[in-house]
Design a protein around this motif. Structure first.
Motif, PDB file in Angstrom:
ATOM      1  N   ILE A  18     -93.959 -67.425  43.550  1.00 20.43           N
ATOM      2  CA  ILE A  18     -94.896 -67.973  44.531  1.00 20.43           C
ATOM      3  C   ILE A  18     -94.614 -67.312  45.875  1.00 20.43           C
ATOM      4  O   ILE A  18     -93.478 -67.360  46.362  1.00 20.43           O
ATOM      5  N   THR A  19     -95.648 -66.702  46.466  1.00 23.37           N
ATOM      6  CA  THR A  19     -95.433 -65.993  47.724  1.00 23.37           C
ATOM      7  C   THR A  19     -96.726 -65.840  48.511  1.00 23.37           C
ATOM      8  O   THR A  19     -97.823 -65.855  47.929  1.00 23.37           O
ATOM      9  N   ASP A  20     -96.577 -65.688  49.827  1.00 22.41           N
ATOM     10  CA  ASP A  20     -97.692 -65.244  50.669  1.00 22.41           C
ATOM     11  C   ASP A  20     -97.411 -63.849  51.217  1.00 22.41           C
ATOM     12  O   ASP A  20     -98.196 -63.305  51.997  1.00 22.41           O
ATOM     13  N   ASN A  21     -96.256 -63.274  50.779  1.00 26.17           N
ATOM     14  CA  ASN A  21     -95.827 -61.933  51.175  1.00 26.17           C
ATOM     15  C   ASN A  21     -95.690 -61.758  52.683  1.00 26.17           C
ATOM     16  O   ASN A  21     -95.645 -60.634  53.180  1.00 26.17           O
ATOM     17  N   GLN A  22     -95.609 -62.861  53.385  1.00 22.80           N
ATOM     18  CA  GLN A  22     -95.380 -62.795  54.827  1.00 22.80           C
ATOM     19  C   GLN A  22     -94.240 -63.727  55.234  1.00 22.80           C
ATOM     20  O   GLN A  22     -93.211 -63.279  55.730  1.00 22.80           O
TER      21      GLN A  22
END
Length: 335
Positions: free
Chosen positions: A75-79
């Motif tokens: 799970i990620t928002d890559n920020q």
């Protein structure tokens, strides 16, 4: 209202249609995260103290990377954040080799996310996990109990309406059902050899010690039985038992319904003769109901040796001539 059964199991929530194995539980929670974005945001906030926006998040289920295994969830928002979740059923934690492999995955390493963590998800409480969860140098390792997700779902359900309210309620019921609970509809009995020698315990720190009481006397004196929670090398069941039977002196001695149970890593409060120490394994402590005494001598039989533990159905144990015969009849019924 009509009842629905799947594979002889009653379907009580929409998530039961997915199943109750480890992978099924992971898929169910991931789907709930997608359909109830506030739940996802609250979980991320609880774990990482990061305010994430669900619209920016990508959830990946069972991602494979050569030589680095298959993750349950990424799970990620890559920020702001990147977490890898490893889910287990019952009171089980992942091992260090598995977590280390996850920490070496290329996507995890190369992500520009500011906060990264590997998260264990199981029935274990946070206090228990803190003592036993492996560490991985250079990587944050956290634990997320199922009951935390259940509690957050309950809080949010009170503040939402419509479809999300329904899904959150179903998730609450599902998690509570799949957590360590007895199967009330079973007639299977776990037959164990009751030791006549003093109990040996293995502390979390230190060497093995004797407890000053035999297993047979724990049953006789305290009407309790203690055994490790499954998931380790001993082959013990992961789920709590409904019936247990004891054999010694070469025959079946008694059968008991288990009235209630406790999960603990210290047996001293239940059996004072056992030293007051934290054990290397988590244990079930079963409170035994009245003894069901076999109507005749039921010998062990020729296919059960030493301290072997076996399963048999209740009626077969009471009508067969040996435990071996009861075991074989029970197996034949289920093939």
């Amino acid at each position: 209202m009509a009842e629905l059964f799947a594979h002889n199991e009653r379907v009580e929530t929409i998530f039961d249609l997915i199943g109750d194995k480890e992978n099924d539980i992971t898929k169910s929670i991931a789907w709930a995260f997608v359909k109830c974005p506030r739940l996802l945001e609250r979980v991320i906030e609880r774990l990482l103290h990061v305010n994430a926006a669900a619209d920016d998040v990508v959830i990946r289920y069972q991602e494979f990377e050569k030589d680095k295994g298959i993750t349950d969830l990424e799970i990620t928002d890559n920020q702001k954040f990147y977490i890898i979740i490893e889910a287990k059923r019952g009171w089980v934690l992942p091992g260090e080799p598995q977590l280390r492999l996850y920490s070496e995955r290329s996507g995890f390493i190369s992500s520009p996310a500011k906060v990264k963590a590997i998260v264990s998800m199981s029935e274990c409480t946070e206090d228990y996990a803190k003592k036993r969860l492996p560490t991985v140098p250079g990587t944050t390792v956290l634990h997320l109990p199922w009951m935390t997700i259940c509690g957050l779902a309950g809080e949010l359900r009170m503040k939402t309406a419509g479809k999300q309210n329904y899904i959150l309620g179903e998730l609450e019921r599902y998690i509570k059902r799949i957590m360590t609970t007895q199967n009330k509809d079973t007639n299977w009995v776990y037959v164990v050899s009751l030791g006549l020698k003093e109990v040996e315990i293995t502390p979390a720190k230190g060497e093995k010690r004797t407890a000053g009481i035999a297993y047979v006397d724990i049953v006789r004196k305290y009407h309790k039985y203690c055994c490790p929670v499954g998931g380790g090398k001993g082959g013990w069941p992961k789920e709590p038992l409904t019936y247990i039977a004891f054999r010694y002196h070469g025959k079946l001695q008694s059968i008991h319904h288990i009235e209630k149970y406790t999960v603990t890593d210290n047996l001293h409060p239940f059996v004072p003769e056992i030293p007051d120490v934290e054990l290397s394994e988590t244990h079930f402590v079963y409170e035994l109901g009245p003894a069901i005494i076999p109507p005749k001598d039921i010998r062990t039989g020729d296919k059960i040796v030493m301290s072997n533990r076996v399963w048999a159905q209740l009626d077969t144990l009471l009508t067969s001539d040996t435990i071996t015969e009861a075991m074989e009849i029970s197996k034949a019924r289920n093939t």
